[in-house]
Scaffold this motif. Structure first.
Motif, PDB file in Angstrom:
ATOM      1  N   ILE A   1     -35.890  15.178 -36.370  1.00 15.40           N
ATOM      2  CA  ILE A   1     -36.216  15.635 -35.020  1.00 15.40           C
ATOM      3  C   ILE A   1     -34.947  15.803 -34.197  1.00 15.40           C
ATOM      4  CG2 ILE A   1     -37.299  14.928 -32.842  1.00 15.40           C
ATOM      5  CD1 ILE A   1     -39.514  13.632 -34.537  1.00 15.40           C
ATOM      6  N   MET A   2     -34.055  14.823 -34.288  1.00 16.55           N
ATOM      7  CA  MET A   2     -32.794  14.908 -33.549  1.00 16.55           C
ATOM      8  C   MET A   2     -32.015  16.159 -33.956  1.00 16.55           C
ATOM      9  SD  MET A   2     -29.304  14.391 -34.055  1.00 16.55           S
ATOM     10  CE  MET A   2     -29.179  13.246 -35.424  1.00 16.55           C
ATOM     11  N   GLU A   3     -31.923  16.429 -35.259  1.00 17.36           N
ATOM     12  CA  GLU A   3     -31.151  17.586 -35.719  1.00 17.36           C
ATOM     13  C   GLU A   3     -31.838  18.885 -35.361  1.00 17.36           C
ATOM     14  OE1 GLU A   3     -30.141  17.069 -39.837  1.00 17.36           O
ATOM     15  OE2 GLU A   3     -28.640  15.525 -39.357  1.00 17.36           O
ATOM     16  N   ALA A   4     -33.180  18.903 -35.368  1.00 19.84           N
ATOM     17  CA  ALA A   4     -33.901  20.105 -34.937  1.00 19.84           C
ATOM     18  C   ALA A   4     -33.592  20.417 -33.477  1.00 19.84           C
ATOM     19  CB  ALA A   4     -35.399  19.915 -35.134  1.00 19.84           C
ATOM     20  N   LYS A   5     -33.453  19.377 -32.663  1.00 17.20           N
ATOM     21  CA  LYS A   5     -33.146  19.560 -31.246  1.00 17.20           C
ATOM     22  C   LYS A   5     -31.694  19.942 -31.013  1.00 17.20           C
ATOM     23  CE  LYS A   5     -36.432  16.211 -29.270  1.00 17.20           C
ATOM     24  NZ  LYS A   5     -36.551  15.021 -28.400  1.00 17.20           N
ATOM     25  N   LEU A   6     -30.785  19.219 -31.661  1.00 15.28           N
ATOM     26  CA  LEU A   6     -29.363  19.332 -31.337  1.00 15.28           C
ATOM     27  C   LEU A   6     -28.634  20.386 -32.150  1.00 15.28           C
ATOM     28  CD1 LEU A   6     -27.842  17.569 -29.195  1.00 15.28           C
ATOM     29  CD2 LEU A   6     -30.055  16.667 -29.879  1.00 15.28           C
ATOM     30  N   ILE A   7     -28.928  20.480 -33.432  1.00 18.20           N
ATOM     31  CA  ILE A   7     -28.195  21.418 -34.286  1.00 18.20           C
ATOM     32  C   ILE A   7     -28.819  22.802 -34.248  1.00 18.20           C
ATOM     33  CG2 ILE A   7     -27.530  21.940 -36.675  1.00 18.20           C
ATOM     34  CD1 ILE A   7     -27.198  18.955 -37.138  1.00 18.20           C
ATOM     35  N   TYR A   8     -30.174  22.863 -34.311  1.00 21.86           N
ATOM     36  CA  TYR A   8     -30.833  24.168 -34.347  1.00 21.86           C
ATOM     37  C   TYR A   8     -31.494  24.556 -33.030  1.00 21.86           C
ATOM     38  CZ  TYR A   8     -29.804  23.648 -39.232  1.00 21.86           C
ATOM     39  OH  TYR A   8     -29.134  23.464 -40.412  1.00 21.86           O
ATOM     40  N   ARG A   9     -31.495  23.644 -32.073  1.00 18.38           N
ATOM     41  CA  ARG A   9     -31.946  23.924 -30.704  1.00 18.38           C
ATOM     42  C   ARG A   9     -33.315  24.615 -30.687  1.00 18.38           C
ATOM     43  NH1 ARG A   9     -26.733  25.642 -31.336  1.00 18.38           N
ATOM     44  NH2 ARG A   9     -25.123  24.312 -30.415  1.00 18.38           N
ATOM     45  N   ILE A  10     -34.276  24.004 -31.364  1.00 18.14           N
ATOM     46  CA  ILE A  10     -35.627  24.555 -31.440  1.00 18.14           C
ATOM     47  C   ILE A  10     -36.400  24.090 -30.206  1.00 18.14           C
ATOM     48  CG2 ILE A  10     -37.713  24.714 -32.840  1.00 18.14           C
ATOM     49  CD1 ILE A  10     -35.939  23.831 -35.225  1.00 18.14           C
TER      50      ILE A  10
END
Length: 509
Positions: A124-133
């Protein structure tokens, strides 16, 4: 006034011999809210290294609830004995009257976990921060938000089973007080109830708690190691709690800052030290094992890639798997409860296997990551940087969006590099540091209570030693990448080292 635990339901358990729960908790154990936890592994992908660690959140939750009952019996008896002249008996009765709701709180403390426990939180963190979904901004970083969203449903099931509230007017609000503490903003019926609920909060989420007591021993058993073994039977027997003590101040009677506090009897300091050392070694040797974290990192990145590609979606957006938000669950929307009920490790692994077998269309990055999990091919390239300040910069930027202005260019570049190269994974790791600021030591010979704010010798020194053990930690930033991608990995390492150097310069300036 709630009733004492009348009747016991026992479950055979490999850790405690028997798990004993108040009989009226049986319908909650049998409910889908709890049974769903059978399908969620306690330790994510640790079983890829320690093959016995296939146990579930359900096992652990039963164990934590059992220890909640054990702790409450002994802490009440000790409180009645050592605080007899200052209301200890009445306070002990209040604690004992909360047997059902306290065991219930321990039972459901993990019902908000996503598949593969904390590994999905990384996704979830990477979806928010890396891919900005954008849709994933609706999801919390931590599972507790989901747990709290289910408390009204759990409270209603409990009241239907005959469980009565103790500290508020509803069981769900009792659970909020115990699980969230002061963060719940729930008002207790009176000061005595607030005091008791505060003690129970410490016993379930205060560092020296039934959650950690159970998972350290349980995870050690299933891993086949002895790092987390300590004498839990001894530990629960040396705890007590201070009642609502009053002391004279400049404005008359005031509540003592030593009130409503979990304490250890002086003879039990050594077992608390053993518990703290067990926690440290389980993290350093098992939970943060480099191959365990390699697989957790693969899964976390795969989770975010599947979110990027629309295979994981939020709120009925027609992905292969739809994840409801805590708000929809709290509102008890039927579709949200149905989606949550089926959201477990099996559901995610079925999707991963379909991608692996070519039965579900996915990006090349997703296919590569799924094959690494299925074929058990973890990244061989591994770099770890041990630096608390570097770790702090990275973790605060990931989870709080904050960093000093001089650090932001480095951190943005690090995230962008992972965006462009999904098989590069840069993770912040640490031992689960805890605070024992609310712990006191009770000295039997004098009746004295020493706390962390005490300046005297003796007990004060013991507490300082305990606090040092509680803060014992490893702060790591790790870099994983596949063989053949050394150049990209080295670029990430160089960014981290430059950030480290710039941090040193900024301190000197």
């Amino acid at each position: 006034m709630a009733r004492l635990c009348t009747g016991v339901k026992s479950f055979k358990d490999p850790v405690h011999g028997y798990v004993d729960l108040c009989a009226r908790l049986t319908p909650i154990v049998d409910s889908w809210v709890m049974q769903r936890l059978r399908g969620i592994k306690q330790t994510a992908f640790a079983h890829m290294v320690y093959h016995g660690m296939e146990h579930s959140r359900f096992n652990h939750s039963l164990g934590a609830a059992h220890l909640a009952g054990e702790v409450l019996n002994f802490i009440s008896a000790n409180t009645r004995l050592y605080f007899k002249s200052v209301g200890g008996g009445e306070f002990a009765n209040t604690l004992l009257n909360s047997s059902e709701v306290f065991q219930l709180a321990a039972l459901v403390h993990d019902v908000g976990h996503l598949p593969f426990s904390h590994a999905s939180e990384v996704g979830i963190m990477e979806a928010k921060l890396i891919y900005r979904i954008p849709d994933f901004e609706k999801l919390p970083f931590r599972h507790e938000a989901y747990t709290y969203s289910l408390l009204r449903l759990v409270g209603r099931l409990a009241e239907e089973a005959g469980i009565e509230p103790v500290f508020t007017k509803s069981v769900s609000d009792d659970l909020r007080l115990i699980l969230q503490g002061s963060g719940s903003k729930t008002m207790a019926l009176d000061y005595g109830s607030e005091c008791a609920a505060n003690v129970l909060h410490q016993l379930i989420a205060g560092g020296l708690d039934v959650d950690r007591m159970d998972y350290l021993i349980r995870d050690s058993l299933y891993a086949g190691v002895r790092y987390g073994i300590f004498d839990v039977d001894r530990l629960v027997r040396v705890l007590l709690a201070s009642p609502l003590l009053l002391e004279k101040g400049n404005r008359g009677a005031e509540v003592s800052r030593k009130a409503c506090q979990v304490m250890v009897i002086d003879k039990g300091v050594s077992i608390v030290e053993a518990f703290l050392l067990a926690r440290f070694y389980m993290f350093s040797e098992v939970y943060l094992h480099r191959v365990v974290e390699a697989y957790n990192s693969i899964y976390g990145r795969l989770f975010s890639i599947l979110a990027r590609d629309g295979l994981l979606s939020i709120e009925k957006n027609s992905g292969e798997i739809d994840i409801p938000t805590p708000q929809s669950i709290a509102e008890e929307k039927q579709w949200a409860l149905e989606e949550w009920r089926s959201l477990d490790d099996l559901a995610v692994m079925q999707l991963i296997r379909r991608i692996y077998l070519g039965k579900t269309k996915a990006s090349q990055e997703a296919k590569t990551l799924t094959s690494m999990l299925i074929e058990r091919r973890h990244p061989r390239l591994y770099k770890v940087i041990e630096d608390k300040k570097l770790w702090g910069l990275y973790i605060s930027y990931l989870y709080e969006g904050y960093a000093p202005e001089w650090a932001k260019p480095f951190l943005d570049e690090l995230l962008e590099l992972q965006n462009r190269h999904p098989l590069l994974m840069v993770r912040p790791l640490r031992v689960d540091v805890i605070s024992l600021d609310r712990l006191g030591v009770y000295h039997r010979a004098t009746g004295e209570i020493t706390t962390f704010s005490s300046t005297g010798e003796g007990g004060g020194q013991e507490l300082r030693r305990l606090q040092k053990l509680a803060e014992l930690s490893l702060y790591r930033v790790v870099v994983f990448a596949r063989q053949g991608e050394e150049e990209i990995a080295q670029k990430a390492i160089n960014i981290l080292l430059d950030l480290q150097k710039e941090g040193t310069r900024s301190e000197r300036a």
